[in-house]
Design an enzyme around this catalytic site. Sequence first.
Site, PDB file in Angstrom:
ATOM      1  N   LYS A 163       0.892  -1.185   0.000  1.00 38.46           N
ATOM      2  CA  LYS A 163       0.000   0.000   0.000  1.00 38.46           C
ATOM      3  C   LYS A 163       0.916   1.217   0.000  1.00 38.46           C
ATOM      4  O   LYS A 163       1.422   1.626   1.038  1.00 38.46           O
ATOM      5  CB  LYS A 163      -0.872  -0.029   1.254  1.00 38.46           C
ATOM      6  CG  LYS A 163      -2.215   0.677   1.121  1.00 38.46           C
ATOM      7  CD  LYS A 163      -2.155   2.140   0.697  1.00 38.46           C
ATOM      8  CE  LYS A 163      -1.870   3.057   1.858  1.00 38.46           C
ATOM      9  NZ  LYS A 163      -1.599   4.451   1.431  1.00 38.46           N
ATOM     10  N   GLU A 206       9.487   1.900  11.056  1.00 38.26           N
ATOM     11  CA  GLU A 206      10.525   2.908  10.797  1.00 38.26           C
ATOM     12  C   GLU A 206       9.811   4.252  10.822  1.00 38.26           C
ATOM     13  O   GLU A 206       9.032   4.551   9.924  1.00 38.26           O
ATOM     14  CB  GLU A 206      11.162   2.701   9.423  1.00 38.26           C
ATOM     15  CG  GLU A 206      11.685   1.299   9.144  1.00 38.26           C
ATOM     16  CD  GLU A 206      12.982   0.986   9.847  1.00 38.26           C
ATOM     17  OE1 GLU A 206      13.445   1.809  10.658  1.00 38.26           O
ATOM     18  OE2 GLU A 206      13.522  -0.101   9.595  1.00 38.26           O
ATOM     19  N   CYS A 246      13.899  11.085   6.524  1.00 37.28           N
ATOM     20  CA  CYS A 246      13.705  10.691   7.932  1.00 37.28           C
ATOM     21  C   CYS A 246      14.970  10.904   8.740  1.00 37.28           C
ATOM     22  O   CYS A 246      14.916  11.258   9.906  1.00 37.28           O
ATOM     23  CB  CYS A 246      13.249   9.247   8.006  1.00 37.28           C
ATOM     24  SG  CYS A 246      14.334   8.094   7.185  1.00 37.28           S
ATOM     25  N   GLU A 301       9.354  17.271  14.209  1.00 34.51           N
ATOM     26  CA  GLU A 301       9.827  16.939  12.864  1.00 34.51           C
ATOM     27  C   GLU A 301       9.131  17.834  11.840  1.00 34.51           C
ATOM     28  O   GLU A 301       7.910  17.842  11.743  1.00 34.51           O
ATOM     29  CB  GLU A 301       9.530  15.470  12.549  1.00 34.51           C
ATOM     30  CG  GLU A 301      10.104  15.029  11.222  1.00 34.51           C
ATOM     31  CD  GLU A 301       9.775  13.583  10.866  1.00 34.51           C
ATOM     32  OE1 GLU A 301       8.630  13.167  11.040  1.00 34.51           O
ATOM     33  OE2 GLU A 301      10.695  12.887  10.388  1.00 34.51           O
TER      34      GLU A 301
HETATM   35  P1  NAD Z   1       2.335   8.827   7.115  1.00 33.47           P
HETATM   36  O1  NAD Z   1       2.478   8.167   8.429  1.00 33.47           O
HETATM   37  O2  NAD Z   1       1.334   9.903   6.968  1.00 33.47           O
HETATM   38  O3  NAD Z   1       1.946   7.746   5.993  1.00 33.47           O
HETATM   39  C1  NAD Z   1       2.753   6.625   5.705  1.00 33.47           C
HETATM   40  C2  NAD Z   1       1.890   5.535   5.082  1.00 33.47           C
HETATM   41  O4  NAD Z   1       0.965   5.085   6.054  1.00 33.47           O
HETATM   42  C3  NAD Z   1       1.064   6.006   3.882  1.00 33.47           C
HETATM   43  O5  NAD Z   1       1.021   4.973   2.919  1.00 33.47           O
HETATM   44  C4  NAD Z   1      -0.308   6.220   4.490  1.00 33.47           C
HETATM   45  O6  NAD Z   1      -1.351   6.087   3.558  1.00 33.47           O
HETATM   46  C5  NAD Z   1      -0.353   5.089   5.510  1.00 33.47           C
HETATM   47  N1  NAD Z   1      -1.301   5.285   6.609  1.00 33.47           N
HETATM   48  C6  NAD Z   1      -1.723   6.450   7.153  1.00 33.47           C
HETATM   49  N2  NAD Z   1      -2.619   6.204   8.135  1.00 33.47           N
HETATM   50  C7  NAD Z   1      -2.733   4.855   8.232  1.00 33.47           C
HETATM   51  C8  NAD Z   1      -3.506   3.997   9.060  1.00 33.47           C
HETATM   52  N3  NAD Z   1      -4.346   4.467   9.988  1.00 33.47           N
HETATM   53  N4  NAD Z   1      -3.396   2.660   8.894  1.00 33.47           N
HETATM   54  C9  NAD Z   1      -2.561   2.162   7.961  1.00 33.47           C
HETATM   55  N5  NAD Z   1      -1.817   2.925   7.126  1.00 33.47           N
HETATM   56  C10 NAD Z   1      -1.900   4.266   7.271  1.00 33.47           C
HETATM   57  O7  NAD Z   1       3.789   9.304   6.721  1.00 33.47           O
HETATM   58  P2  NAD Z   1       4.206  10.180   5.459  1.00 33.47           P
HETATM   59  O8  NAD Z   1       3.782  11.580   5.714  1.00 33.47           O
HETATM   60  O9  NAD Z   1       3.789   9.483   4.216  1.00 33.47           O
HETATM   61  O10 NAD Z   1       5.807  10.065   5.513  1.00 33.47           O
HETATM   62  C11 NAD Z   1       6.627  10.924   6.219  1.00 33.47           C
HETATM   63  C12 NAD Z   1       7.030  10.290   7.544  1.00 33.47           C
HETATM   64  O11 NAD Z   1       7.729   9.067   7.320  1.00 33.47           O
HETATM   65  C13 NAD Z   1       8.014  11.151   8.334  1.00 33.47           C
HETATM   66  O12 NAD Z   1       7.644  11.160   9.686  1.00 33.47           O
HETATM   67  C14 NAD Z   1       9.351  10.437   8.162  1.00 33.47           C
HETATM   68  O13 NAD Z   1      10.306  10.669   9.159  1.00 33.47           O
HETATM   69  C15 NAD Z   1       8.911   9.015   8.115  1.00 33.47           C
HETATM   70  N6  NAD Z   1       9.942   8.191   7.491  1.00 33.47           N
HETATM   71  C16 NAD Z   1      10.671   7.347   8.275  1.00 33.47           C
HETATM   72  C17 NAD Z   1      11.680   6.579   7.708  1.00 33.47           C
HETATM   73  C18 NAD Z   1      12.488   5.646   8.557  1.00 33.47           C
HETATM   74  O14 NAD Z   1      13.083   4.756   7.982  1.00 33.47           O
HETATM   75  N7  NAD Z   1      12.529   5.795   9.869  1.00 33.47           N
HETATM   76  C19 NAD Z   1      11.941   6.664   6.334  1.00 33.47           C
HETATM   77  C20 NAD Z   1      11.182   7.546   5.563  1.00 33.47           C
HETATM   78  C21 NAD Z   1      10.167   8.299   6.150  1.00 33.47           C
END
Ligand code: NAD
Length: 506
Positions: A191, A266, A300, A398
Amino acid sequence: MTDATAQATGHRRPADLPDRIQHYIDGAFVDSVDGDTFDVLDPVTNETYLQAASGKKADIDLAVAAARRAFTEGPWPRMLPRERSRVLHRIADLVESRDKRLAELESFDSGLPISQALGQARRAAENFRFFADLIVAQADDTYKVPGRQINYVNRKPIGVAGLITPWNTPFMLESWKLGPALATGNTVVLKPAEFTPLSASLWAGIFEEAGLPQGVFNLVNGFGEEAGDALVKHPDVPLISFTGESSTGSLIFGNAAPYLKGLSMELGGKSPAVVFADADLDAAVDATIFGVFSLNGERCTAGSRILVQREIYDEFVEKYAAQAKRVKVGYPHEETTEVGSLVHPEHYDKVMSYVELGKTEGRLVAGGGRPEGFDTGNFVAPTVFADVSPDARIFQEEIFGPVVAITPFDTDEEALALANNTKYGLAAYIWTSDLKRAHNFSQAVDAGMVWLNSNNVRDLRTPFGGVKASGLGHEGGYRSIDFYTDQQAVHITLGEVHNPTFGKQG
Ligand code: NAD
């Protein structure tokens, strides 16, 4: 955007863009069961450029059923590691051979600078190659009790892995999960993030061409609260590998709890870059500029808090601000662009609200708004705040954009306390030429990953992950293999059967 507008703004639209994206379930491209779609925006104009199928529970059910069938009846989990490895190497070859097209589409969809998107496409290929190699080199433990018993580990794929990914470097982050999940013989439902579905739609063709059996890879587009949620709550999905925000991670953790799923998380970060007075100043400035402005700051592991020892603080801030002002903001497709456009207007608004907040919480020394010449789209000038207090929100939260907070410190103890003074613990970057300090500091800092006198250069064999609010569990190298497999212990008697016999008396 019309072609005329594109020409006027210097923005470029890739040739042969699709105008709709479907799910990919059981080897076929399909629409949502209810026919629903959502808009996908071009981040330079914020105009809708395609419609993506908007998956719900019914679509996830179909995808999981296909993946489950491929797991229980199909050849993939039963193939020799070498056979799976060959398919993975072919996937890597195909990704490499299409790197320019992948980068072009990724850059257009996400706003990432094209040169950086190209690096990410190549990294995606490397992720597949790495796990293709690892799976054939994999050895498992055998324990001998001389004359009595042999005990060995029977490693098995677990089943259908649910992979949920964010929009920053989407294709590369998907490969990071797809590589180990598939290498170990699982089947998957991916997804991808709703802001950036374009590059994910290319996996299906690549996998088909590489010979991945039908039903092993399934893709459902859609919103997190609908498609993502249904995947997390599906009883036939024993594993969820999630990358995204810490708050989403914690929600998913709760939602998965009744099903006792394996979870790999992550999450977000607010990583410190600590520059001591004895550091190589020029290298530290270069690295900390790259560390927060590469990938548009949507990274991230960005070093988004820079802690600088007081003796060199003024000199550092001056050099840093001057260089930040020279970082080239440009259209994502231009080779010379160093910072492109943020992914989406919602994210732009969030980052801009922090830029405004920063003006009340620190001393603005570079950027601070929209860069000159970019009147539309999600462009933010590389922004630097100095003298930021450690309890400021721009120091604690962040931002995930090209915005950095700089704070002075006097002693090692103070630097460590400041470095550890957030809820996050993903990465830390330490700049010093004192060997003892370097190691003592690295070992004491709350971070899953530390780079000493180095930028974020990662060895794929090392653990990847964060502590505190930045993650749960570590992937990377053999740790990914561990996450995606069950390790069953099999015990065999060698000598006499050793039975404490019950029921002999009377
Ligand atoms: P997000 O949490 O909004 O979304 C990530 C994914 O989760 C998307 O596909 C979204 O549709 C899905 N999602 C959202 N709500 C959900 C739910 N209730 N149930 C299941 N899936 C759900 O994050 P984002 O804004 O897409 O990405 C940015 C974030 O990702 C930042 O906080 C960044 O630090 C983090 N990130 C972490 C790493 C790491 O390896 N630690 C790497 C890249 C990004």
